[in-house]
Structure formats: structure tokens, C-alpha cells
Design a protein around this motif. Structure first.
Motif, mmCIF file in Angstrom:
data_model
loop_
_atom_site.group_PDB
_atom_site.id
_atom_site.type_symbol
_atom_site.label_atom_id
_atom_site.label_comp_id
_atom_site.label_asym_id
_atom_site.label_seq_id
_atom_site.Cartn_x
_atom_site.Cartn_y
_atom_site.Cartn_z
ATOM 1 N N GLU A 191 0.841 -1.205 0.000
ATOM 2 C CA GLU A 191 0.000 0.000 0.000
ATOM 3 C C GLU A 191 0.878 1.258 0.000
ATOM 4 O OE1 GLU A 191 -2.266 0.955 3.532
ATOM 5 O OE2 GLU A 191 -3.975 1.525 2.309
ATOM 6 N N ALA A 192 1.936 1.224 0.800
ATOM 7 C CA ALA A 192 2.832 2.386 0.889
ATOM 8 C C ALA A 192 3.436 2.698 -0.479
ATOM 9 C CB ALA A 192 3.936 2.121 1.912
ATOM 10 N N CYS A 193 3.797 1.645 -1.226
ATOM 11 C CA CYS A 193 4.402 1.882 -2.531
ATOM 12 C C CYS A 193 3.389 2.372 -3.538
ATOM 13 C CB CYS A 193 5.083 0.618 -3.019
ATOM 14 S SG CYS A 193 6.519 0.284 -2.033
ATOM 15 N N LYS A 194 2.166 1.893 -3.421
ATOM 16 C CA LYS A 194 1.089 2.423 -4.260
ATOM 17 C C LYS A 194 0.935 3.908 -3.974
ATOM 18 C CE LYS A 194 -2.420 -1.062 -4.923
ATOM 19 N NZ LYS A 194 -3.754 -1.476 -4.504
ATOM 20 N N ALA A 195 0.943 4.253 -2.692
ATOM 21 C CA ALA A 195 0.774 5.654 -2.306
ATOM 22 C C ALA A 195 1.924 6.516 -2.820
ATOM 23 C CB ALA A 195 0.665 5.767 -0.784
ATOM 24 N N MET A 196 3.095 5.897 -3.041
ATOM 25 C CA MET A 196 4.242 6.657 -3.558
ATOM 26 C C MET A 196 4.129 6.867 -5.064
ATOM 27 S SD MET A 196 7.707 5.393 -1.759
ATOM 28 C CE MET A 196 7.407 3.761 -1.186
ATOM 29 N N GLY A 197 3.128 6.223 -5.676
ATOM 30 C CA GLY A 197 2.929 6.406 -7.117
ATOM 31 C C GLY A 197 3.526 5.285 -7.953
ATOM 32 N N ALA A 198 3.804 4.125 -7.325
ATOM 33 C CA ALA A 198 4.396 3.009 -8.075
ATOM 34 C C ALA A 198 3.352 2.367 -8.983
ATOM 35 C CB ALA A 198 4.941 1.964 -7.108
#
Lengths: 339, 216
Positions: B120-127
Motif C-alpha cells: 500500500e505504501a508503494c502504491k501511495a508513492m505512485g508506483a
């Protein structure tokens, strides 16, 4: 500016329909620290995830700087997310990467050139106070340090917005305050809009400018932190406000004070901001000649200065002068309640 | 005596060749199937019930066919791919088909153990989803993927012994020929000991790598 307009999120389970977020409208201004407080299950986690569209709303619109988030393509959304940092209760770092690599990942995702990454990462490590820990793995760090890595990672691409999902809930009180100080600092230095959800009123009172209280998917109260503290309207808000006072239940305190002082009057004084620095009580006593004794006191620090609640007792001998005292205090800007 | 030694050396080479050649393909196919199952499962990155069900069914069917039967079923395919019915090379298709679903299952378990919050954190970073898979999912599940490789390799060693039955050669075949048919206990024991050593070495290397890369 972040705007939520009549946003709802509805989950369908085989047995029931859950309205996790129920017709919420909020406006969060640029550069402010906005708190959303509520008990678990109030829907605040969903609301914060609607802002960066990790969750999509069932109905309603989410605008960031006038852009309707629903209308973005996956690619555009990913680009937008680069400018929205997020930190989490359980930090969500990659255990397989060092502190340096964890922060670098955010830059990698944003396609920052390799040559430029190192300098940027070192700057961020300095900003969050982790110099010397660059090559440590998350498992070698304390909770507070892990959250600092999370913050550095979230700030890597110079975001305009920082979302904090219960960012201090897994930390001890001392570390919580250190992290809040850091967030406050970042807000001042970089002007980033911070949206934080929490169930801890101390967190709200310490750094938020404005706050919304959520319960059962709805925003039940919204306003400046000062207002919410002074005039909580909703029962749930009162519970949160009283959770910061030294005795958890204000009503309990009242009954015990009434028992201790059966005669005379008990008054409650609310001091906020500048006026808490003046010697108001001493002045009032000098002018009116009434003896006022402080029987319970509680001071909480907030963004707008300290918020003080004093319970005072006036003996029967001065009862006829009660009005004079009350008026005098009100003139000084103190909120007075005779109990 | 030297003829026997030669035979043992040749059989050892065949076993090692069959094990590692098929392991290479198994890992490639297994990870691909594993990723496919992971991303199509409910709440996955590309949720798709139909694909998930079909692939899952195929994996389960292949996993339930005993290897000795699977080998016979795969003979026509093996002939098509390798141009031969006999020898170590011809055994590779059946070994890969038997082991890939096994390894794919282990990949799924490994992927599902990756912290959802990290993803989820990486999705939030725009990955992008692709970045999530190769920058987060694979590195974060690497120790489990590596232990899966050593487990699969060990299974493959025992499969190669069975592959002897369709004329693939190798230590299993040698042990069977000398031990059961010619009653030559020395060759039987040597073959067995060599197989045990191969398994131990694989396990040791696997554990060592996992220990080195696991920073949790």
C-alpha cells in the motif's frame, strides 16, 4: 486545497451494507495541519485513503487543487500520488532495504536520475535526524526511528500534501511528541499541508490547526482546535476533549469537587492563547477583594498556545460578589461557567 | 571396476544435469504462474476471478497426478520438444511440468506473506503495478522464494530417480539397475549416498543464502 464533496464509501458484505464513509464534505486549506479524530471504525482511515485514492468513493467527488481525482487515468493518478506523501501507523518500510534504499525507492518511482538521488536522500536523512543510520536495516531501528524513515520517504519528492495515518499510535508518548515536533517543523519549513487521522486528542491539541470529529462514517463536528476544546457540542467530542484533562470524566470531577466544597460557589474558567500569560486571577482578587482558591487545574499545550481549565472555589462569605467577579473575568476574555 | 566408476560418474552427471536444467525452467515458470495467481486473486493488483480459477485448477490437476504417470502422459510432448524419447534431455519437460505447479504454490505462499501495508505504501508513492511486483513483491519475499527453490530442487532430485524408469539415466536408474536387477550392493550404496549428498548440499546452500539475505 483538498475538497471532499458529499463523499460516501459503501461496502457490501453478504449480511449487511456498511457505510464506512457517509456523505462527508470537508475542505482542507493549503499549508494547514488538519486533524481527523474518531474512535476505531469511525471511517477516518477510509477518508484519508480517499484523498490519494487508495480507496475509491462509491459516490461524491474528491478534488485536489481543483483536479477531480476520479477523472484521472491510472498513469495520471500515479503522477499525482508522487506529490502526496503518506506515513503509516506501522511504518510499512521494506525490511529488505536499508534506510537509504527505502528512501531512495520513492525517488526511483518518481524517475529521479541515479546521480541526483544520493544527494537528495542524504538531505532527507539529515532533515529527519537519522544521520549515521543510512545503512541500517529497519529491523535495527526503534519505532520512532522507523517513523522518521517513513517521513523521509514520504517527503522525498517534495510533496504538497502529507497524509498521516495514525502515525504516532504505535509509539510511546515521548517518541510521539518528538515525531509531532518534526511534523510541525516540516509544516513550518516546507509549508506542506498535513492531514492526520488519530484517536489521540493530545496529538490534535499539540499540532493541529483545525479538526474534524468523525463517528460512524459522518463528520459530526468541525472547527478550529480552540473552538472544539472550548465548546465541544457533540457527546463524542466531549469525550475526546475530556480525555486530555487530567481526570478522564469531567462529570466525575464535578461530583467529587461538589462533595469537597458543599458550600459557596465553584466556577470553571477556560483560558486560551495570550490571556493565559496574564496574571488575571491575581488582578481580579486585588480589584474585588474576593478570595478565590484554585481547587483543580489542567493545562494542555496547543498550536494556539496553552489551553487552561481552572476550577475555583469562592466561599460563602463572598457570595454576593460573585457577579462582579464573573464580569471582571469575562472582560479579560476568560470563559466563565458557574457550576 | 573402472567401468563401474565411469558409469557412476556418468549417472551423477546426468542426475545433476536433469535436476539443475529442469530447476532453471521450473523457477521461471513457477514464479510466472505464482505472480499470475497472486495478482488475479481477490483484492489483487489485477483482480480477475476467471483467470485465477482456471490457472488454479490447472495447477491443482498437475499437482495431483503422480509423477510416474505424468511422465508417461508427457512422452509425446517431450519427443516434440527434445526430438528424443530417451536420455536426460528427454526427461526435462516432464520434470518441469511436474515441479512448476509445486513451486508456483510456494511462490503464492511467499507473496501472500509480504506485508500488505508495504505494498500500500508503494502504491501511495505512485508506483505502477509492474514496479510493485519487481521492486517490492519479489525482494520482500526473496527468502521464502529461495527456500522454495531448495525444496523444489530436492523434489526434483527424487523425480529424476523415477525418470530412470523411462530411460533417462541418472543415479536413480543406476541404483535400480545394479541394486534390483544385478544385485550389486556396492553400486546401490554409492548411488544412494551420492543422492543423499546432493540433497544435503542443496539444502545447505539454500539455508545459507536465506540466512544471508534475510534482514528481518
Amino acid at each position: 486545497m483538498i475538497e471532499l464533496k458529499n463523499v460516501s464509501k459503501i461496502y457490501h458484505t453478504p449480511n449487511q451494507i456498511i457505510r464506512a464513509v457517509d456523505d462527508v464534505s470537508l475542505t482542507i486549506k493549503d499549508h494547514e495541519i488538519f486533524g481527523i479524530i474518531g474512535f476505531s471504525g469511525a471511517g477516518k482511515s477510509t477518508v484519508i485513503r480517499l484523498i490519494n485514492q487508495l480507496e475509491t468513493q462509491t459516490s461524491g467527488e474528491v478534488y485536489i487543487d481543483g483536479v477531480n481525482m476520479k477523472e484521472l487515468s491510472l498513469k495520471q493518478l500515479a503522477k499525482k500520488r508522487i506529490k502526496i506523501g503518506m506515513i503509516f501507523q506501522h511504518f510499512n518500510l521494506m525490511w529488505s532495504k536499508t534506510v537509504f534504499q527505502n528512501i531512495e525507492l520513492a525517488l526511483e518511482i518518481a524517475n529521479v536520475k541515479k546521480e541526483d538521488r544520493k544527494e537528495k536522500v542524504m538531505k532527507l536523512i539529515q532533515l529527519v535526524g537519522l544521520i549515521g543510520k543510512e545503512y541500517s536495516y529497519p529491523s535495527q531501528l526503534s519505532g520512532g526511528q522507523k517513523q522518521r524513515v517513513g517521513i523521509a520517504r514520504a517527503l522525498a519528492n517534495d510533496p504538497d500534501i502529507l497524509l498521516c495515518d495514525e502515525a504516532t499510535s504505535a509509539l510511546d508518548p515521548q517518541t510521539t511528541f518528538a515525531i509531532l515536533d518534526l511534523l510541525n517543523d516540516i509544516n513550518h519549513k516546507l509549508g506542506i499541508t498535513i492531514v492526520m487521522i488519530t484517536h489521540q486528542m493530545e496529538v490534535v491539541s499539540k499540532i493541529c490547526h483545525r479538526v474534524a470529529v468523525m463517528s460512524e462514517g459522518k463528520v459530526i463536528e468541525e472547527g478550529s482546535v480552540q473552538d472544539i476544546f472550548q465548546h465541544p457540542k457533540h457527546e463524542i467530542t466531549k469525550v475526546f476533549v475530556s480525555s486530555v484533562s487530567s481526570t478522564s470524566e469531567v462529570s466525575d470531577l464535578m461530583t467529587s469537587l461538589k462533595k469537597m466544597y458543599p458550600t459557596g460557589h465553584i466556577i470553571r474558567l477556560n483560558f486560551t492563547g495570550d490571556i493565559s500569560n496574564k496574571a488575571i486571577l491575581a488582578n481580579v482578587m486585588k480589584h474585588t477583594g474576593v478570595e478565590i482558591s484554585i481547587i483543580n487545574a489542567n493545562i494542555t499545550s496547543s498550536q494556539q498556545g496553552p489551553i487552561g481549565i481552572l476550577y475555583c472555589h469562592i466561599t460563602e462569605a463572598f457570595c454576593n460578589q460573585l457577579d462582579v467577579v464573573v464580569n471582571h473575568l469575562k472582560q479579560e476574555g476568560v470563559i466563565v461557567e458557574v457550576l | 571396476m573402472s567401468a563401474k566408476v565411469e558409469q557412476i560418474v556418468k549417472a551423477l552427471q546426468e542426475t545433476l544435469f536433469m535436476t539443475f536444467a529442469s530447476l532453471l525452467f521450473t523457477v521461471i515458470f513457477g514464479i510466472m504462474i505464482g505472480i499470475l495467481l497472486y495478482i488475479t486473486q481477490s483484492k489483487g493488483l489485477y483482480q480477475c476471478k476467471v483467470i485465477n480459477r482456471i490457472v488454479d485448477l490447472i495447477v491443482n490437476i498437475l499437482r495431483s497426478i503422480p509423477f510416474i504417470i505424468l511422465m508417461i502422459l508427457v512422452v509425446p510432448l517431450a519427443k516434440m520438444l527434445t526430438g528424443s524419447l530417451l536420455g536426460a534431455k528427454a526427461a526435462i519437460p516432464s520434470l518441469v511440468i511436474a515441479a512448476s505447479p509445486f513451486y508456483a504454490r510456494m511462490c503464492i505462499i511467499a507473496f501472500n506473506e509480504v506485508n500488505k501495508g508495504t505494498i500500500e505504501a508503494c502504491k501511495a508513492m505512485g508506483a505502477s503495478n509492474f514496479e510493485i511486483i519487481y521492486k517490492v513483491l519479489i525482494p520482500e519475499s526473496l527468502p521464502a522464494l529461495i527456500s522454495g527453490v531448495s525444496l523444489t530442487a530436492i523434489s526434483l532430485v527424487s523425480y529424476t530417480a523415477m525418470a530412470g524408469a523411462i530411460g533417462s539415466g541418472g543415479l536413480g536408474n543406476l541404483a535400480y539397475l545394479y541394486g534390483s536387477v544385478r544385485r550389486d550392493e556396492v553400486v546401490l550404496f554409492i548411488s544412494t549416498i551420492l543422492i543423499v549428498i546432493i540433497v544435503f548440499v542443496i539444502q545447505f546452500i539454500g539455508d545459507y543464502i536465506v540466512m544471508k539475505i534475510d534482514k528481518r
